[in-house]
Write a protein that holds these residues in place. Structure first.
Motif, PDB file in Angstrom:
ATOM      1  N   GLY A   1      33.518 -12.240  38.856  1.00  0.00           N
ATOM      2  CA  GLY A   1      32.695 -13.436  38.696  1.00  0.00           C
ATOM      3  C   GLY A   1      33.332 -14.371  37.693  1.00  0.00           C
ATOM      4  O   GLY A   1      34.552 -14.570  37.692  1.00  0.00           O
ATOM      5  N   ASP A   2      32.539 -14.951  36.823  1.00  0.00           N
ATOM      6  CA  ASP A   2      32.995 -15.901  35.807  1.00  0.00           C
ATOM      7  C   ASP A   2      33.795 -15.147  34.737  1.00  0.00           C
ATOM      8  O   ASP A   2      33.235 -14.583  33.796  1.00  0.00           O
ATOM      9  N   SER A   3      35.106 -15.155  34.879  1.00  0.00           N
ATOM     10  CA  SER A   3      35.948 -14.370  33.971  1.00  0.00           C
ATOM     11  C   SER A   3      35.948 -14.929  32.548  1.00  0.00           C
ATOM     12  O   SER A   3      36.079 -14.173  31.586  1.00  0.00           O
ATOM     13  N   VAL A   4      35.774 -16.234  32.385  1.00  0.00           N
ATOM     14  CA  VAL A   4      35.734 -16.826  31.045  1.00  0.00           C
ATOM     15  C   VAL A   4      34.483 -16.336  30.316  1.00  0.00           C
ATOM     16  O   VAL A   4      34.545 -15.919  29.147  1.00  0.00           O
ATOM     17  N   PHE A   5      33.352 -16.348  30.994  1.00  0.00           N
ATOM     18  CA  PHE A   5      32.102 -15.854  30.414  1.00  0.00           C
ATOM     19  C   PHE A   5      32.204 -14.354  30.129  1.00  0.00           C
ATOM     20  O   PHE A   5      31.833 -13.886  29.054  1.00  0.00           O
ATOM     21  N   GLY A   6      32.743 -13.605  31.068  1.00  0.00           N
ATOM     22  CA  GLY A   6      32.910 -12.160  30.879  1.00  0.00           C
ATOM     23  C   GLY A   6      33.824 -11.851  29.705  1.00  0.00           C
ATOM     24  O   GLY A   6      33.547 -10.949  28.910  1.00  0.00           O
ATOM     25  N   GLN A   7      34.902 -12.595  29.564  1.00  0.00           N
ATOM     26  CA  GLN A   7      35.829 -12.385  28.446  1.00  0.00           C
ATOM     27  C   GLN A   7      35.172 -12.728  27.116  1.00  0.00           C
ATOM     28  O   GLN A   7      35.386 -12.052  26.114  1.00  0.00           O
ATOM     29  N   GLU A   8      34.336 -13.764  27.109  1.00  0.00           N
ATOM     30  CA  GLU A   8      33.606 -14.142  25.896  1.00  0.00           C
ATOM     31  C   GLU A   8      32.682 -12.997  25.469  1.00  0.00           C
ATOM     32  O   GLU A   8      32.612 -12.646  24.284  1.00  0.00           O
ATOM     33  N   ILE A   9      32.009 -12.387  26.419  1.00  0.00           N
ATOM     34  CA  ILE A   9      31.124 -11.260  26.118  1.00  0.00           C
ATOM     35  C   ILE A   9      31.939 -10.094  25.553  1.00  0.00           C
ATOM     36  O   ILE A   9      31.535  -9.460  24.576  1.00  0.00           O
ATOM     37  N   LEU A  10      33.093  -9.817  26.167  1.00  0.00           N
ATOM     38  CA  LEU A  10      33.939  -8.722  25.670  1.00  0.00           C
ATOM     39  C   LEU A  10      34.409  -8.980  24.243  1.00  0.00           C
ATOM     40  O   LEU A  10      34.399  -8.084  23.415  1.00  0.00           O
ATOM     41  N   GLU A  11      34.840 -10.202  23.960  1.00  0.00           N
ATOM     42  CA  GLU A  11      35.315 -10.518  22.611  1.00  0.00           C
ATOM     43  C   GLU A  11      34.195 -10.382  21.581  1.00  0.00           C
ATOM     44  O   GLU A  11      34.418  -9.869  20.479  1.00  0.00           O
ATOM     45  N   ILE A  12      33.004 -10.814  21.949  1.00  0.00           N
ATOM     46  CA  ILE A  12      31.863 -10.661  21.038  1.00  0.00           C
ATOM     47  C   ILE A  12      31.577  -9.176  20.846  1.00  0.00           C
ATOM     48  O   ILE A  12      31.358  -8.708  19.728  1.00  0.00           O
ATOM     49  N   GLY A  13      31.583  -8.421  21.941  1.00  0.00           N
ATOM     50  CA  GLY A  13      31.334  -6.979  21.861  1.00  0.00           C
ATOM     51  C   GLY A  13      32.350  -6.257  20.990  1.00  0.00           C
ATOM     52  O   GLY A  13      32.000  -5.318  20.267  1.00  0.00           O
ATOM     53  N   GLN A  14      33.614  -6.688  21.046  1.00  0.00           N
ATOM     54  CA  GLN A  14      34.646  -6.062  20.221  1.00  0.00           C
ATOM     55  C   GLN A  14      34.404  -6.277  18.736  1.00  0.00           C
ATOM     56  O   GLN A  14      34.751  -5.428  17.919  1.00  0.00           O
ATOM     57  N   ASN A  15      33.828  -7.406  18.388  1.00  0.00           N
ATOM     58  CA  ASN A  15      33.678  -7.769  16.980  1.00  0.00           C
ATOM     59  C   ASN A  15      32.266  -7.622  16.434  1.00  0.00           C
ATOM     60  O   ASN A  15      32.044  -7.827  15.243  1.00  0.00           O
ATOM     61  N   LEU A  16      31.315  -7.260  17.288  1.00  0.00           N
ATOM     62  CA  LEU A  16      29.933  -7.087  16.857  1.00  0.00           C
ATOM     63  C   LEU A  16      29.798  -5.756  16.126  1.00  0.00           C
ATOM     64  O   LEU A  16      30.223  -4.716  16.624  1.00  0.00           O
ATOM     65  N   ARG A  17      29.235  -5.790  14.937  1.00  0.00           N
ATOM     66  CA  ARG A  17      29.090  -4.580  14.121  1.00  0.00           C
ATOM     67  C   ARG A  17      27.630  -4.377  13.749  1.00  0.00           C
ATOM     68  O   ARG A  17      26.910  -5.321  13.471  1.00  0.00           O
ATOM     69  N   TRP A  18      27.246  -3.124  13.721  1.00  0.00           N
ATOM     70  CA  TRP A  18      25.899  -2.766  13.281  1.00  0.00           C
ATOM     71  C   TRP A  18      25.978  -2.354  11.825  1.00  0.00           C
ATOM     72  O   TRP A  18      26.703  -1.421  11.481  1.00  0.00           O
TER      73      TRP A  18
END
Length: 193
Positions: A90-107
């Motif tokens: 699908g929308d690879s730019v949107f998907g990549q944005e989600i992945l980058e956020i997921g990589q850097n999101l910390r609890w």
């Protein structure tokens, strides 16, 4: 039910990371589906606040992120290479944005625990958890090395890396000798004709 189990902690982490919500706000209204076949299939829609909500089952998917189950342990320990193995359709730019956020999101576990049990105890609990994880990793590494040594030295089921390199070099040398012999035989045949 599965959606709320996943979305509540995700929104909790997003509330603690304003940069992530700001990056998601321009994507408001877009839907992302996360698939871990055959175990997990969750669709979320980005809210104007940058948080997520469960998407309806009939909603279209702007991006589908497919994660093979074998990648999950690597993602939990934040293996950078594992993120590159997630398939986006699908929308690879949107998907990549989600992945980058997921990589850097910390609890911030320590902060959440300090609200319940106080700063000092929360700090000690988090450090104990880190020490336990470190001990666990060291134990697995030691066990792996011991098993490898046992299988190469005590019960030679596996070949030693040095023996494999020697064998590969010998095979390569034999191939060179065979090639030279073929050339000599061809030369002798051509002389006799």
């Amino acid at each position: 039910m599965l959606a709320s189990v996943a979305i509540v902690p995700l929104n909790h982490m997003l509330r603690g990371e304003s940069w992530a919500r700001k990056r998601l706000q321009p994507c408001a209204g877009k839907t992302a589906r996360f698939r871990v076949p055959p175990f997990f299939d969750l669709a979320v829609i980005i809210q104007p606040t940058g948080e997520v909500a469960a998407a309806s089952t009939v909603a279209g998917n702007d991006a589908i992120l497919t994660i093979m189950p074998a990648l999950l342990p690597r993602l939990l320990v934040r293996d950078e290479a594992a993120y590159r193995e997630i398939r986006i359709s699908g929308d690879s730019v949107f998907g990549q944005e989600i992945l980058e956020i997921g990589q850097n999101l910390r609890w911030d576990v320590e902060q959440d625990l300090s609200d319940v049990m106080g700063d000092i105890l929360a700090h000690r609990v988090v450090r104990a958890g880190e020490n336990l994880a470190h001990w666990h990793n060291e134990t697995l590494n030691n066990l792996s090395r011991a098993l490898t040594e046992y299988l190469t030295e005590e019960q030679p089921v596996l070949a030693k890396p040095t023996d494999m390199r020697t064998f590969a070099n010998e095979v390569s040398g034999l191939q060179d000798q065979v090639s030279r012999l073929e050339l000599r035989v061809e030369g002798l045949i051509n002389k006799s004709l």
